[in-house]
Design a protein around this motif. Structure first.
Motif, PDB file in Angstrom:
ATOM      1  N   THR A  17       0.758  -1.130  -0.070  1.00 15.83           N
ATOM      2  CA  THR A  17       0.071  -0.050   0.196  1.00 15.83           C
ATOM      3  C   THR A  17       0.883   1.252   0.028  1.00 15.83           C
ATOM      4  N   THR A  18       0.400   2.326  -0.488  1.00 12.39           N
ATOM      5  CA  THR A  18       1.056   3.755  -0.496  1.00 12.39           C
ATOM      6  C   THR A  18       0.750   4.388   0.798  1.00 12.39           C
ATOM      7  N   CYS A  19      -0.263   3.784   1.527  1.00 13.09           N
ATOM      8  CA  CYS A  19      -0.578   4.497   2.812  1.00 13.09           C
ATOM      9  C   CYS A  19       0.259   4.195   3.907  1.00 13.09           C
ATOM     10  N   ALA A  20       0.506   5.367   5.054  1.00 11.98           N
ATOM     11  CA  ALA A  20       1.350   5.163   5.998  1.00 11.98           C
ATOM     12  C   ALA A  20       1.180   3.925   6.862  1.00 11.98           C
ATOM     13  N   TYR A  21      -0.046   3.414   6.987  1.00  7.20           N
ATOM     14  CA  TYR A  21      -0.413   2.373   7.667  1.00  7.20           C
ATOM     15  C   TYR A  21      -0.519   1.020   6.938  1.00  7.20           C
ATOM     16  N   THR A  22       0.136   0.120   7.237  1.00  6.72           N
ATOM     17  CA  THR A  22       0.483  -1.069   6.247  1.00  6.72           C
ATOM     18  C   THR A  22      -0.652  -1.985   6.093  1.00  6.72           C
ATOM     19  N   GLU A  23      -1.509  -1.878   7.161  1.00  7.18           N
ATOM     20  CA  GLU A  23      -2.752  -2.723   7.249  1.00  7.18           C
ATOM     21  C   GLU A  23      -4.071  -2.229   6.401  1.00  7.18           C
ATOM     22  N   GLN A  32       4.813   1.921   8.008  1.00  6.23           N
ATOM     23  CA  GLN A  32       5.918   1.859   7.346  1.00  6.23           C
ATOM     24  C   GLN A  32       6.635   3.274   6.812  1.00  6.23           C
ATOM     25  N   THR A  33       7.850   3.143   6.285  1.00  3.45           N
ATOM     26  CA  THR A  33       8.519   4.285   5.800  1.00  3.45           C
ATOM     27  C   THR A  33       8.006   5.093   4.602  1.00  3.45           C
ATOM     28  N   VAL A  34       8.439   6.516   4.471  1.00  4.27           N
ATOM     29  CA  VAL A  34       7.737   6.846   3.128  1.00  4.27           C
ATOM     30  C   VAL A  34       8.400   6.165   1.905  1.00  4.27           C
ATOM     31  N   ASP A  35       9.531   5.619   2.037  1.00  3.58           N
ATOM     32  CA  ASP A  35      10.245   5.071   0.827  1.00  3.58           C
ATOM     33  C   ASP A  35       9.488   3.925   0.724  1.00  3.58           C
ATOM     34  N   GLU A  36       9.062   3.103   1.667  1.00  2.00           N
ATOM     35  CA  GLU A  36       8.325   2.054   1.401  1.00  2.00           C
ATOM     36  C   GLU A  36       7.019   2.304   0.809  1.00  2.00           C
ATOM     37  N   MET A  37       6.290   3.421   1.358  1.00  2.71           N
ATOM     38  CA  MET A  37       4.998   3.792   0.507  1.00  2.71           C
ATOM     39  C   MET A  37       5.299   4.159  -0.660  1.00  2.71           C
ATOM     40  N   ASN A  38       6.426   4.907  -1.110  1.00  5.18           N
ATOM     41  CA  ASN A  38       6.475   5.353  -2.522  1.00  5.18           C
ATOM     42  C   ASN A  38       7.097   4.299  -3.659  1.00  5.18           C
ATOM     43  N   ARG A  39       7.351   3.085  -3.063  1.00  3.97           N
ATOM     44  CA  ARG A  39       8.072   1.971  -3.660  1.00  3.97           C
ATOM     45  C   ARG A  39       6.679   1.068  -4.175  1.00  3.97           C
ATOM     46  N   CYS A  40       5.566   1.130  -3.716  1.00  2.00           N
ATOM     47  CA  CYS A  40       4.367   0.557  -4.081  1.00  2.00           C
ATOM     48  C   CYS A  40       3.440   1.162  -5.031  1.00  2.00           C
ATOM     49  N   ALA A  41       3.410   0.310  -6.280  1.00  2.00           N
ATOM     50  CA  ALA A  41       2.648   1.255  -7.344  1.00  2.00           C
ATOM     51  C   ALA A  41       1.710   0.045  -8.099  1.00  2.00           C
ATOM     52  N   VAL A  42       1.114   0.722  -9.014  1.00  2.00           N
ATOM     53  CA  VAL A  42       0.265  -0.307 -10.024  1.00  2.00           C
ATOM     54  C   VAL A  42       0.783   0.194 -11.505  1.00  2.00           C
ATOM     55  N   LYS A  43       1.029  -1.124 -12.204  1.00  2.00           N
ATOM     56  CA  LYS A  43       1.688  -0.896 -13.580  1.00  2.00           C
ATOM     57  C   LYS A  43       0.417  -0.442 -14.348  1.00  2.00           C
ATOM     58  N   PRO A  44       0.602   0.639 -15.056  1.00  2.00           N
ATOM     59  CA  PRO A  44      -0.611   1.332 -15.918  1.00  2.00           C
ATOM     60  C   PRO A  44      -1.549   0.287 -16.917  1.00  2.00           C
ATOM     61  N   THR A  45      -2.923   0.394 -16.646  1.00  2.08           N
ATOM     62  CA  THR A  45      -3.553  -0.413 -17.800  1.00  2.08           C
ATOM     63  C   THR A  45      -3.894   0.248 -18.990  1.00  2.08           C
TER      64      THR A  45
END
Length: 353
Positions: A70-76, A313-326
């Motif tokens: 997730t790109t949100c601060a809370y991993t859950e 999670q850290t901001v770096d971890e937030m930023n690493r989560c992504a969705v490949k464009p459809t």
């Protein structure tokens, strides 16, 4: 009967007193809308999406069990939150996507917000910012979804009935208050904040409805004031979900039209009254209910160095989560037309009422 008895026991065990405020960086910017236009590729207009990486054109089931990050601060919190995208309309008829920036007071430690990639601030409140209240707040069930606002809205009369949909002309990045129903009529020194407050009363039965709104009832009073009492038709109090999106309009201050015309539009070529937002619940397991049953507020609910009821999670971890464009198309740069709005089919764009 057993379910009702369990609910009564849970309520008696402890009334909810938590309030969440956290950052989510962007997970995607593209033309997909799995709520209003499920399966349509591309959807009618561009959206900016944050949250879990399960986001796609057709979403069903328990999203909390489908996403892997997730790109949100809370991993859950593997939910998805999205709005339309803001564009600047130049006097020559071309368009440029307005960049976003993060709330200066957020990050995962309240100090690294500048590193967050766009996105928005998400709130789950129960009363206001002075007290958490003493009502039992029920978490949304798996599969729950809702929308607020309508891209078809174009008048002040509509806005009067939706006090939770507003804008703030930012004098500084910390400005709050002085809300308007339409886009600000003059350049704003630090940009424009778009605000979306969702209804906080649920019918207690349906996780969705044909218009994605009828299963909810809004008693929102605007700002972060406590929502009014729920009616018997929608008796279940849920958290007041709200988004704040910071749009950095400062780069366009010198391009403001000579005639004073307000130059910003949403990605469906609509004015400020047509603002709308979508929510798809995806908190993992009982994490949201666990938070709502606690007494924490904001960073005390969990952040690096602070042991809280939620995992972060850290901001770096937030930023690493992504969705490949459809949908692969140009949504940035100077465009001759807004993506999707030059197509004849746009006259049939779904309406939220």
């Amino acid at each position: 009967m057993k379910g009702l008895a369990a609910l009564v026991l849970l309520q008696a065990a402890g009334l909810s007193q938590a309030a969440l405020r956290f950052a989510c960086s962007r997970v995607s910017i593209q033309r997909l809308d799995p709520l209003v236009e499920p399966g349509r590729i591309p959807s009618a207009h561009v959206h900016q999406i944050v949250g879990g990486n399960a986001f796609n054109a057709t979403m069903a089931g328990d999203i909390g069990e489908q996403a892997t990050c997730t790109t949100c601060a809370y991993t859950e919190d593997l939910s998805n939150y999205w709005t339309a995208v803001m564009y600047f309309r130049h006097a020559n008829g071309s368009y440029k996507r307005v960049p976003q920036y993060a709330n200066a007071q957020l990050g995962t430690e309240g100090k690294d917000a500048p590193n967050i990639q766009g996105g928005m601030t998400v709130y789950y409140t129960q009363k206001d910012f002075n007290t958490n209240g003493n009502k039992f707040i029920r978490a949304f069930p798996p599969g729950f979804r809702m929308t607020v606002g309508s891209p078809a809205a174009s008048s002040a009369d509509y806005a009067k009935g939706h006090p939770g949909l507003r804008y703030t002309c930012l004098q500084t990045i910390l400005t709050r208050g002085s809300e308007t129903a339409d886009f600000p009529a003059k350049p704003c020194p630090a940009g424009i904040m778009a605000i979306h407050h969702f209804p906080a009363c649920w019918d207690g039965k349906n996780v969705d409805s044909p218009d994605h709104q009828a299963h909810m009832y809004s008693t929102t009073r605007g700002g972060f004031a406590e929502a009014g009492e729920c009616p018997t038709s929608h008796p279940v109090r849920v958290a007041q979900v709200a988004y704040e999106t910071m749009w950095n309009t400062t780069a366009f201050a010198g391009m403001w039209p000579a005639d004073g015309r307000q130059p910003f539009v949403w990605s469906f070529e609509g004015n400020g009254y047509g603002t709308h937002a979508d929510y798809l619940f995806g908190w993992k397991g009982d994490s949201l209910q666990r938070a709502m049953n606690s007494t924490c507020m904001f960073h005390a609910c969990g952040s690096p160095g602070v042991q809280g009821v939620l995992k972060t999670q850290t901001v770096d971890e937030m930023n690493r989560c992504a969705v490949k464009p459809t949908v692969v198309e140009e949504t940035d740069g100077w465009l001759d037309a807004l993506p999707g709005q030059a197509e004849p089919a746009m006259g049939h764009m779904p309406m939220r009422v």
